[in-house]
Motif scaffolding. Sequence first.
Motif, PDB file in Angstrom:
ATOM      1  N   PRO A  20      -4.721   7.591   8.787  1.00  0.00           N
ATOM      2  CA  PRO A  20      -3.446   7.565   7.750  1.00  0.00           C
ATOM      3  C   PRO A  20      -3.811   7.279   6.400  1.00  0.00           C
ATOM      4  O   PRO A  20      -3.172   8.181   5.381  1.00  0.00           O
ATOM      5  N   HIS A  21      -4.791   6.723   5.983  1.00  0.00           N
ATOM      6  CA  HIS A  21      -5.232   6.589   4.661  1.00  0.00           C
ATOM      7  C   HIS A  21      -6.231   7.486   4.226  1.00  0.00           C
ATOM      8  O   HIS A  21      -5.781   8.025   2.859  1.00  0.00           O
ATOM      9  N   LEU A  22      -6.810   8.174   5.041  1.00  0.00           N
ATOM     10  CA  LEU A  22      -7.524   9.431   4.450  1.00  0.00           C
ATOM     11  C   LEU A  22      -6.420  10.572   4.294  1.00  0.00           C
ATOM     12  O   LEU A  22      -6.623  11.197   3.339  1.00  0.00           O
ATOM     13  N   GLU A  23      -5.449  10.747   5.020  1.00  0.00           N
ATOM     14  CA  GLU A  23      -4.479  11.550   4.700  1.00  0.00           C
ATOM     15  C   GLU A  23      -3.909  11.224   3.332  1.00  0.00           C
ATOM     16  O   GLU A  23      -3.545  12.469   2.575  1.00  0.00           O
ATOM     17  N   CYS A  60       0.869  -1.509   0.193  1.00  0.00           N
ATOM     18  CA  CYS A  60      -0.080   0.020  -0.001  1.00  0.00           C
ATOM     19  C   CYS A  60       0.927   1.147  -0.094  1.00  0.00           C
ATOM     20  O   CYS A  60       0.569   2.156  -0.789  1.00  0.00           O
ATOM     21  N   ILE A  61       1.960   1.548   0.990  1.00  0.00           N
ATOM     22  CA  ILE A  61       2.875   2.602   0.892  1.00  0.00           C
ATOM     23  C   ILE A  61       3.545   2.849  -0.491  1.00  0.00           C
ATOM     24  O   ILE A  61       3.421   3.828  -0.773  1.00  0.00           O
ATOM     25  N   ALA A  81      -0.892   4.023   3.198  1.00  0.00           N
ATOM     26  CA  ALA A  81      -0.515   4.188   4.467  1.00  0.00           C
ATOM     27  C   ALA A  81      -0.213   3.190   5.278  1.00  0.00           C
ATOM     28  O   ALA A  81       0.011   3.090   6.315  1.00  0.00           O
ATOM     29  N   CYS A  82      -0.231   1.651   4.528  1.00  0.00           N
ATOM     30  CA  CYS A  82       0.021   0.533   5.510  1.00  0.00           C
ATOM     31  C   CYS A  82       0.893  -0.281   4.573  1.00  0.00           C
ATOM     32  O   CYS A  82       1.461   0.011   3.504  1.00  0.00           O
ATOM     33  N   ASP A  83       1.386  -1.324   5.327  1.00  0.00           N
ATOM     34  CA  ASP A  83       2.272  -2.471   4.612  1.00  0.00           C
ATOM     35  C   ASP A  83       1.325  -3.476   4.119  1.00  0.00           C
ATOM     36  O   ASP A  83       1.967  -4.606   3.641  1.00  0.00           O
ATOM     37  N   LYS A  84       0.136  -3.362   3.897  1.00  0.00           N
ATOM     38  CA  LYS A  84      -0.762  -4.422   3.314  1.00  0.00           C
ATOM     39  C   LYS A  84      -0.082  -4.601   1.905  1.00  0.00           C
ATOM     40  O   LYS A  84       0.196  -3.566   1.031  1.00  0.00           O
ATOM     41  N   GLU A  85      -0.043  -5.878   1.420  1.00  0.00           N
ATOM     42  CA  GLU A  85       0.627  -6.329   0.210  1.00  0.00           C
ATOM     43  C   GLU A  85      -0.341  -6.696  -0.782  1.00  0.00           C
ATOM     44  O   GLU A  85      -1.532  -7.430  -0.491  1.00  0.00           O
ATOM     45  N   HIS A  99      -8.863  -1.220  -1.741  1.00  0.00           N
ATOM     46  CA  HIS A  99      -8.484  -1.156  -0.351  1.00  0.00           C
ATOM     47  C   HIS A  99      -8.502   0.250   0.341  1.00  0.00           C
ATOM     48  O   HIS A  99      -9.115   0.309   1.282  1.00  0.00           O
ATOM     49  N   GLY A 100      -8.052   1.092  -0.400  1.00  0.00           N
ATOM     50  CA  GLY A 100      -8.476   2.734  -0.180  1.00  0.00           C
ATOM     51  C   GLY A 100      -9.865   2.902   0.066  1.00  0.00           C
ATOM     52  O   GLY A 100      -9.967   3.662   1.278  1.00  0.00           O
ATOM     53  N   MET A 101     -10.749   2.389  -0.496  1.00  0.00           N
ATOM     54  CA  MET A 101     -12.125   2.712  -0.105  1.00  0.00           C
ATOM     55  C   MET A 101     -12.686   2.199   0.990  1.00  0.00           C
ATOM     56  O   MET A 101     -13.286   2.676   1.722  1.00  0.00           O
TER      57      MET A 101
END
Length: 78
Positions: free
Chosen positions: A43-46, A6-7, A12-16, A32-34
């Motif tokens: 963190p994702h909203l930012e 994701c990063i 904003a995260c380590d999801k693969e 994932h973002g949705m």
Amino acid sequence: MKTMTCIQLGGACDKEFTADTFEEIAEMSKKHGMEMYQKGDKPHLEAMSKMQEMMKSPDAMKDWFDKKREVFDALPSN
């Protein structure tokens, strides 16, 4: 198959995410973002806010997309 986090995709995260094509990975990242948006994950909203700002410029968005595709293409297969 290749894997990006994701990063790596501007999130904003380590999801693969693992897929055969960059388009597939981009779609997984978008989904994932949705999900994170619906959960109100700060963190994702930012990260999404920064992406929305970039989307105001078609050239900037195209450049970003092209650079992410280059990273994907350079990754070794899993």
